[in-house]
Design a protein around this motif. Structure first.
Motif, PDB file in Angstrom:
ATOM      1  N   LEU A 382       0.822  -1.200   0.000  1.00  0.00           N
ATOM      2  CA  LEU A 382       0.000   0.000   0.000  1.00  0.00           C
ATOM      3  C   LEU A 382       0.863   1.260   0.000  1.00  0.00           C
ATOM      4  N   ARG A 383       1.909   1.293   0.797  1.00  0.00           N
ATOM      5  CA  ARG A 383       2.798   2.460   0.836  1.00  0.00           C
ATOM      6  C   ARG A 383       3.471   2.686  -0.518  1.00  0.00           C
ATOM      7  N   HIS A 384       3.874   1.613  -1.154  1.00  0.00           N
ATOM      8  CA  HIS A 384       4.500   1.737  -2.473  1.00  0.00           C
ATOM      9  C   HIS A 384       3.508   2.292  -3.492  1.00  0.00           C
ATOM     10  N   ARG A 385       2.262   1.826  -3.427  1.00  0.00           N
ATOM     11  CA  ARG A 385       1.254   2.294  -4.370  1.00  0.00           C
ATOM     12  C   ARG A 385       0.896   3.765  -4.122  1.00  0.00           C
ATOM     13  N   VAL A 386       0.808   4.174  -2.860  1.00  0.00           N
ATOM     14  CA  VAL A 386       0.522   5.572  -2.537  1.00  0.00           C
ATOM     15  C   VAL A 386       1.667   6.470  -3.000  1.00  0.00           C
ATOM     16  N   LYS A 387       2.883   6.011  -2.850  1.00  0.00           N
ATOM     17  CA  LYS A 387       4.046   6.784  -3.303  1.00  0.00           C
ATOM     18  C   LYS A 387       4.009   6.985  -4.808  1.00  0.00           C
ATOM     19  N   LEU A 388       3.625   5.951  -5.547  1.00  0.00           N
ATOM     20  CA  LEU A 388       3.513   6.089  -6.998  1.00  0.00           C
ATOM     21  C   LEU A 388       2.365   7.004  -7.384  1.00  0.00           C
ATOM     22  N   ALA A 389       1.275   6.946  -6.620  1.00  0.00           N
ATOM     23  CA  ALA A 389       0.120   7.786  -6.941  1.00  0.00           C
ATOM     24  C   ALA A 389       0.414   9.259  -6.725  1.00  0.00           C
ATOM     25  N   LYS A 390       1.272   9.587  -5.778  1.00  0.00           N
ATOM     26  CA  LYS A 390       1.616  10.976  -5.487  1.00  0.00           C
ATOM     27  C   LYS A 390       2.727  11.521  -6.387  1.00  0.00           C
ATOM     28  N   MET A 391       3.326  10.688  -7.198  1.00  0.00           N
ATOM     29  CA  MET A 391       4.417  11.133  -8.060  1.00  0.00           C
ATOM     30  C   MET A 391       3.885  12.020  -9.183  1.00  0.00           C
ATOM     31  N   ASP A 392       4.576  13.184  -9.438  1.00  0.00           N
ATOM     32  CA  ASP A 392       4.167  14.131 -10.470  1.00  0.00           C
ATOM     33  C   ASP A 392       4.719  13.665 -11.816  1.00  0.00           C
ATOM     34  N   LEU A 393       3.888  12.963 -12.568  1.00  0.00           N
ATOM     35  CA  LEU A 393       4.343  12.410 -13.842  1.00  0.00           C
ATOM     36  C   LEU A 393       4.516  13.474 -14.911  1.00  0.00           C
ATOM     37  N   LYS A 394       3.737  14.589 -14.847  1.00  0.00           N
ATOM     38  CA  LYS A 394       3.872  15.637 -15.855  1.00  0.00           C
ATOM     39  C   LYS A 394       5.240  16.305 -15.772  1.00  0.00           C
ATOM     40  N   ALA A 395       5.676  16.569 -14.554  1.00  0.00           N
ATOM     41  CA  ALA A 395       7.001  17.170 -14.396  1.00  0.00           C
ATOM     42  C   ALA A 395       8.106  16.229 -14.835  1.00  0.00           C
ATOM     43  N   MET A 396       7.830  14.904 -14.796  1.00  0.00           N
ATOM     44  CA  MET A 396       8.850  13.931 -15.181  1.00  0.00           C
ATOM     45  C   MET A 396       8.932  13.756 -16.691  1.00  0.00           C
ATOM     46  N   TYR A 397       7.785  13.697 -17.376  1.00  0.00           N
ATOM     47  CA  TYR A 397       7.770  13.371 -18.792  1.00  0.00           C
ATOM     48  C   TYR A 397       7.584  14.590 -19.696  1.00  0.00           C
ATOM     49  N   GLN A 398       7.209  15.751 -19.164  1.00  0.00           N
ATOM     50  CA  GLN A 398       6.974  16.925 -19.974  1.00  0.00           C
ATOM     51  C   GLN A 398       7.857  18.075 -19.498  1.00  0.00           C
TER      52      GLN A 398
END
Length: 461
Positions: A382-398
């Motif tokens: 659950l902690r791993h999934r919450v950490k992934l959910a909070k990750m800012d993907l736009k800042a990473m890929y754009q």
């Protein structure tokens, strides 16, 4: 020679019928006074096996004193369960804790965490209030995911547990059971039995586990349970320790008599309840029990049989064993449920109170440890999934161009800082030239930045 037919054996009912048709000496005859639980006396028959010496006609195809009883797998090894194809599954904290660190079981914890986090994000958008904490919801979803995987591998029922840490909170136990039922209904699956929730008010088929004696079983039956599970190994071990018995299992073993009394009590009063034998240590113990409604076998025991049912003999009407006599003499119905809350054990004899405490409460303590181990693994997912959910993907890929430019400028500065300056290089050349004994040619070559030639006869290494 007296032939006694009783107990439960790893053969099918069809096999036993074929044996009776081809071997008339194995057909039970009436009346029977030699059997403890379903046997027949052949001493009074003639050599033809058709008519007894007392003139009583033999019954060629009598009412069958035996029947098939289902096998439940006390394991969640998915590959093994797919191979054995038994009737049902027994899902317990113990067999989950044993397999929780394997990839097959941990995958379902990952799926449960993913679904719960995605659902929680949708609730935040809809401004819906969450009823359970994320960990509680993930634990329940993990139980559902694992149950659905097991239901695909068995044609019969699946016995699912309610969190045993709620055993002293009836309201929380009922709420948990209703929530699990809602999740099963959402998945269009309801071929299961929940324990340990009462059925009368909520119409939930239940199985009460860790039943240890006849008064305990009678109270559970009057509460309306569909199935009671008795720990064969735990009950026999308690009697062996109390009476200092040699661990040799026979029909006269007090632990076997206690379990058989509960079986005979159900059959004598024609109750709509079955008894499941679990925690069986050996086949010898199972062969002493007659008329049981099912047997939970471990993975090792399943490897020794090749069928999804066993054959169990039923006690005869003229059985005079102590277990049958005690079952017939036991009152039905009892008044255990009329006692005040928390006073049930006080109504039992001292011997039964000690037995219930040893079998029930010790096992509940072990279940608490297993549940904490399962909860730890689910919490990690659950902690791993919450950490992934909070990750800012736009800042990473754009990333914007100026961001990349500034990053490249920073790398250039790092490379420039690593290069030696002209002043430091000249001082380094001067120091090397002063330490050299090879003349002015070496000094000039050092100033020009060329490599100093090796001097023959000097050991540089």
């Amino acid at each position: 020679m007296a032939r006694i037919s009783s107990g439960t054996f790893p053969v099918s009912r069809g096999y036993r019928l074929r044996q009776m048709l081809y071997n008339p000496w194995s057909i039970p005859r009436y009346p029977n006074s030699a059997s403890r639980a379903g046997g027949s006396d052949l001493d009074a028959t003639d050599e033809s096996g058709i008519v007894g010496s007392d003139g009583t006609p033999d019954v060629i195809i009598p009412p069958m004193p035996f029947d098939d009883t289902p096998v439940y797998a006390d394991s969640i090894d998915l590959s093994s369960m797919a191979f054995h194809q038994v009737w049902g599954r027994l899902l317990t904290p113990e067999n989950i804790a044993v397999q929780i660190h394997t990839d097959d079981i941990r995958y379902h914890a990952w799926v449960a965490a993913k679904k719960v986090v995605e659902q929680d994000r949708q609730w935040h958008k809809d401004r819906t209030r969450r009823k359970h904490t994320l960990l509680e919801a993930t634990m329940d979803q993990f139980l559902i995911e694992l149950s659905l995987a097991l239901l695909e591998l068995c044609p019969g029922s699946l016995i699912v547990f309610v969190d045993p840490r709620l055993h002293d909170d009836t309201v929380a136990m009922v709420d948990k059971a209703q929530y699990l039922i809602a999740l099963f209904d959402k998945a269009n699956k309801r071929e299961f039995v929940l324990r340990p929730v009462l059925t009368g008010k909520y119409s939930i088929q239940t199985n009460l586990s860790l039943v240890s004696c006849l008064p305990h079983a009678a109270a559970c039956i009057e509460a309306g349970v569909k199935m009671v599970t008795m720990s064969v190994g735990g009950i026999l071990e308690w009697y062996e320790q109390q009476q200092k018995l040699v661990p040799k299992v026979t029909a006269d073993h007090p632990g076997i008599e206690a379990i058989q009394t509960c079986v005979s009590y159900i059959l004598h009063n024609r109750l709509n309840t079955t008894l499941l034998a679990a925690d069986i240590r050996s086949w010898t113990e199972l062969k002493q029990l007659s008329g049981i409604g099912g047997a939970a076998l471990t993975e090792k025991q399943l490897d020794q049989v090749s069928m999804r049912t066993l054959t169990t003999w039923f006690p005869r009407s003229d059985d005079t064993s102590r277990s049958t006599i005690n079952a017939r003499g036991a009152p039905y119905p009892t008044r255990y449920l009329e006692s005040k809350r928390g006073f049930f054990l006080s109504l039992l004899p001292a011997e039964f109170r000690s037995l219930v405490s040893a079998v029930l409460y010790v096992r509940l303590g072990q279940m608490k440890v297993w549940m904490e181990e399962i909860e730890g693994v689910v919490n990690d997912e659950l902690r791993h999934r919450v950490k992934l959910a909070k990750m800012d993907l736009k800042a990473m890929y754009q990333c914007k161009p100026w961001v990349r430019q500034r990053a490249s400028e920073g790398m250039d500065r790092k490379k420039a800082s690593r290069r030696p300056s002209k002043r430091s290089s000249s001082s380094l050349s001067a120091s090397s030239a002063s330490a050299s004994d090879s003349g002015g040619h070496e000094k000039s070559s050092a100033r020009k930045g060329t490599a100093t030639p090796l001097v023959e006869g000097v050991d540089y290494f």
